[in-house]
Design a protein around this motif. Structure first.
Motif, short mmCIF file in Angstrom:
data_model
loop_
_atom_site.label_atom_id
_atom_site.label_comp_id
_atom_site.label_asym_id
_atom_site.label_seq_id
_atom_site.Cartn_x
_atom_site.Cartn_y
_atom_site.Cartn_z
N ASP A 26 0.82 -1.22 0.00
CA ASP A 26 0.00 0.00 0.00
C ASP A 26 0.85 1.26 0.00
N SER A 27 2.04 1.19 0.60
CA SER A 27 2.89 2.38 0.66
C SER A 27 3.99 2.34 -0.41
N ASN A 28 3.93 1.32 -1.28
CA ASN A 28 4.90 1.15 -2.38
C ASN A 28 6.34 0.97 -1.92
N TRP A 29 6.52 0.46 -0.70
CA TRP A 29 7.89 0.16 -0.23
C TRP A 29 8.26 -1.26 -0.67
N ILE A 30 8.49 -1.41 -1.99
CA ILE A 30 8.85 -2.73 -2.54
C ILE A 30 10.34 -2.66 -2.85
N ALA A 31 11.15 -2.55 -1.83
CA ALA A 31 12.56 -2.25 -2.04
C ALA A 31 13.41 -2.97 -1.00
N PRO A 32 14.72 -3.05 -1.23
CA PRO A 32 15.58 -3.65 -0.20
C PRO A 32 15.89 -2.66 0.91
N LEU A 33 14.94 -1.83 1.22
CA LEU A 33 14.99 -0.96 2.39
C LEU A 33 13.58 -0.48 2.63
N GLY A 34 13.32 0.17 3.74
CA GLY A 34 11.97 0.63 4.03
C GLY A 34 11.61 0.39 5.47
N PRO A 35 10.38 0.81 5.85
CA PRO A 35 9.99 0.79 7.27
C PRO A 35 9.99 -0.61 7.90
N ASN A 36 9.63 -1.65 7.13
CA ASN A 36 9.65 -2.99 7.72
C ASN A 36 11.08 -3.44 8.03
N VAL A 37 12.01 -3.10 7.15
CA VAL A 37 13.42 -3.47 7.39
C VAL A 37 13.92 -2.79 8.66
N ASN A 239 12.02 -5.22 1.78
CA ASN A 239 11.05 -4.69 2.73
C ASN A 239 9.81 -5.60 2.83
N LEU A 240 9.50 -6.34 1.76
CA LEU A 240 8.37 -7.28 1.80
C LEU A 240 8.68 -8.41 2.77
N LEU A 241 9.88 -8.99 2.62
CA LEU A 241 10.25 -10.13 3.46
C LEU A 241 10.46 -9.72 4.91
N ALA A 242 10.93 -8.50 5.13
CA ALA A 242 11.08 -8.01 6.50
C ALA A 242 9.71 -7.96 7.18
N GLY A 243 8.66 -7.69 6.40
CA GLY A 243 7.30 -7.71 6.94
C GLY A 243 6.93 -9.11 7.42
N VAL A 244 7.27 -10.10 6.62
CA VAL A 244 7.03 -11.49 7.02
C VAL A 244 7.80 -11.79 8.32
N GLY A 245 9.03 -11.31 8.36
CA GLY A 245 9.88 -11.54 9.53
C GLY A 245 9.31 -10.92 10.80
N ARG A 246 8.72 -9.73 10.68
CA ARG A 246 8.16 -9.06 11.87
C ARG A 246 7.01 -9.88 12.45
N ALA A 247 6.16 -10.40 11.57
CA ALA A 247 5.03 -11.21 12.04
C ALA A 247 5.54 -12.51 12.67
N GLN A 248 6.59 -13.07 12.08
CA GLN A 248 7.15 -14.32 12.60
C GLN A 248 7.82 -14.10 13.97
N LEU A 249 8.48 -12.96 14.09
CA LEU A 249 9.20 -12.68 15.34
C LEU A 249 8.23 -12.59 16.53
N ASN A 250 7.03 -12.09 16.26
CA ASN A 250 6.01 -11.97 17.32
C ASN A 250 5.64 -13.31 17.93
N VAL A 251 5.82 -14.40 17.18
CA VAL A 251 5.40 -15.71 17.70
C VAL A 251 6.59 -16.62 18.02
N LEU A 252 7.79 -16.04 18.07
CA LEU A 252 8.99 -16.87 18.33
C LEU A 252 8.85 -17.68 19.62
N GLY A 253 8.36 -17.02 20.69
CA GLY A 253 8.22 -17.71 21.97
C GLY A 253 7.33 -18.95 21.85
N ASN A 254 6.22 -18.81 21.13
CA ASN A 254 5.32 -19.97 20.91
C ASN A 254 6.02 -21.07 20.15
N ARG A 255 6.84 -20.66 19.18
CA ARG A 255 7.51 -21.67 18.34
C ARG A 255 8.52 -22.46 19.17
N VAL A 256 9.21 -21.77 20.07
CA VAL A 256 10.18 -22.45 20.94
C VAL A 256 9.42 -23.44 21.83
#
Ligand SMILES: *Cc1c(COP(=O)(O)O)cnc(C)c1O
Length: 396
Positions: A26-37, A239-256
């Motif tokens: 939505d914000s067109n941050w389709i780059a190897p940098l950006g707010p998710n990174v 920046n797309l994959l960093a978004g995936v990473g942020r969601a994954q990081l939130n559940v790291l404790g559950n995964r452990v």
């Protein structure tokens, strides 16, 4: 009809990934940098407790950057754990440097302090110390960092901690991957959390982390035109994959917790089988149990590792032997290697007897039962195989 496949360690989505990715679209941050990174780096640094973190496109890239930041170049020596995936050592070759492999010890399966000591002693006799030591934390288990750090500090040589498999593990109450000068994590598809592909370099050396971002984006000098003074790489995370990473990081404790539960169930149901020993948990650590691993004493068990691997294959279950030590790989033929002691080659023994079982945090109880049943069936088929083993042992 073949049964549905049970995977070794498949991706496990939280369900929130798409909302982070949608924001990027939505914000067109389709780059190897950006707010998710930026946010992913901050969140990782906060979680593991380092001053800095740089998101890159693989764990291998993070190791390469660490070596590059330490100025490792042609002719230099780097010590590295021998029992690991080839990605731990390949970047040593990228830099034209020479690896020396260090054996494991039995309590953690990771780098043997006494073998490391001997390697340093020999290096100092030759008057050529290594420029770095790559310590791997295998299958989620921390190496004996206190002992290893003591030795490396004596010689003033920095540690790069390959924590690709140990995100979420603690050692003496601190996050695994934060004990060396640099630590690296991987978000490959099979790791405890994933971005489909990605990695992170962490350190308390904020300047080095800042420089890693510069090196990872083609090392462009601050000039209006394109100017370059040193070799750079194209290693930044999208920046797309960093978004995936942020969601994954939130559940790291559950995964452990999930992986530890899976380990506990394997252990409770299989530990009484003859000749079966599970990977220990090092004192003072809480491992993420990325993969449940065990060893089989074939004589005692009357069952071989290969027999089990074949049985899994027939049942459409994905299982693996333990990593083949790097000093045994054709790629590293002739490379120097220091065993635990003269007569004890721990990594070779683990390779010969070790097995990794399906351990994904999304493994269902039914799937795990299929694995357990398959193993129990092989163990209850003793007459023929046991006599075969005995005849093999005595050559009759
Ligand atoms: C996965 C892994 C790596 C490499 O990570 P990538 O992100 O796949 O490049 C390095 N070391 C170990 C021990 C690993 O398991």
């Amino acid at each position: 009809m073949t049964k549905p496949k049970v995977y070794l360690s498949p991706p496990h989505l939280s369900g929130d990934e798409q909302s982070y990715v949608k924001q990027a679209f939505d914000s067109n941050w389709i780059a190897p940098l950006g707010p998710n990174v930026d946010a992913f780096e901050k969140e990782m640094a906060t979680l593991v407790g380092t001053k800095g973190a740089a998101a890159v496109n693989s764990g291998t890239a993070a190791i390469h950057l660490a070596l590059s930041l330490l100025g490792i170049t042609k002719g230099d020596t780097v010590f590295c754990s021998t029992l690991t995936f080839v990605a731990s050592a390949n970047p040593i070759l990228y830099q034209g440097a020479e690896p020396v492999f260090i054996d494991s010890e039995p309590e953690s399966w990771n780098m043997s302090p006494q073998a490391l000591k001997r390697a340093f002693y020999h290096a100092s006799l030759k008057g050529k110390l290594p420029k770095a030591v790559i310590v791997v934390n295998l299958y989620g288990q921390s190496a004996k960092m206190e002992e290893l750090l003591l030795i490396c500090n004596t010689y003033g040589v920095p540690i790069i901690e390959d924590a690709a498999e140990s995100l979420g593990t603690t050692y003496q109450g601190k996050a695994s991957g934060t004990f060396g000068h640099f630590g690296i994590y991987s978000f490959n598809g099979n790791k405890i959390i994933t971005t489909s592909g990605g990695g992170m370099l962490v350190s308390n050396d904020v300047e080095a982390i800042q420089r890693s971002r510069f090196l990872a984006s083609q090392a462009r000098d601050p000039a209006p035109h394109y100017q370059h003074s040193v070799i750079g790489f194209n290693y930044r995370m999208s920046n797309l994959l960093a978004g995936v990473g942020r969601a994954q990081l939130n559940v790291l404790g559950n995964r452990v917790n999930a992986r530890r539960r899976i380990f506990a169930r394997y252990k409770n149901t299989l530990t009484s089988l003859p000749g079966v020993t599970f990977m220990p948990e090092l004192k003072g650590t809480k491992t993420n149990r990325w993969l449940t691993t065990l060893t089989i004493d074939e004589q005692e068990a009357g069952v071989t590792v290969n027999q089990l691997l074949e049985a899994f294959h027939k049942e459409n279950i994905e299982a693996r032997p333990v990593w083949k030590p790097l000093h045994m790989q054709p790629l590293f033929q002739g490379v120097r290697y220091f065993p635990h002691n003269e007569n004890t080659h721990v990594a070779e023994h683990l390779f010969a007897t070790g097995l990794c079982l399906p351990s994904g945090s999304n493994l269902t109880a039914d799937e795990q039962q299929r694995v357990i049943t398959c193993i129990k069936e092989e163990f209850s088929r003793p007459i023929l195989t046991k006599s075969l083993l005995i005849s093999r042992k005595y050559g009759v």
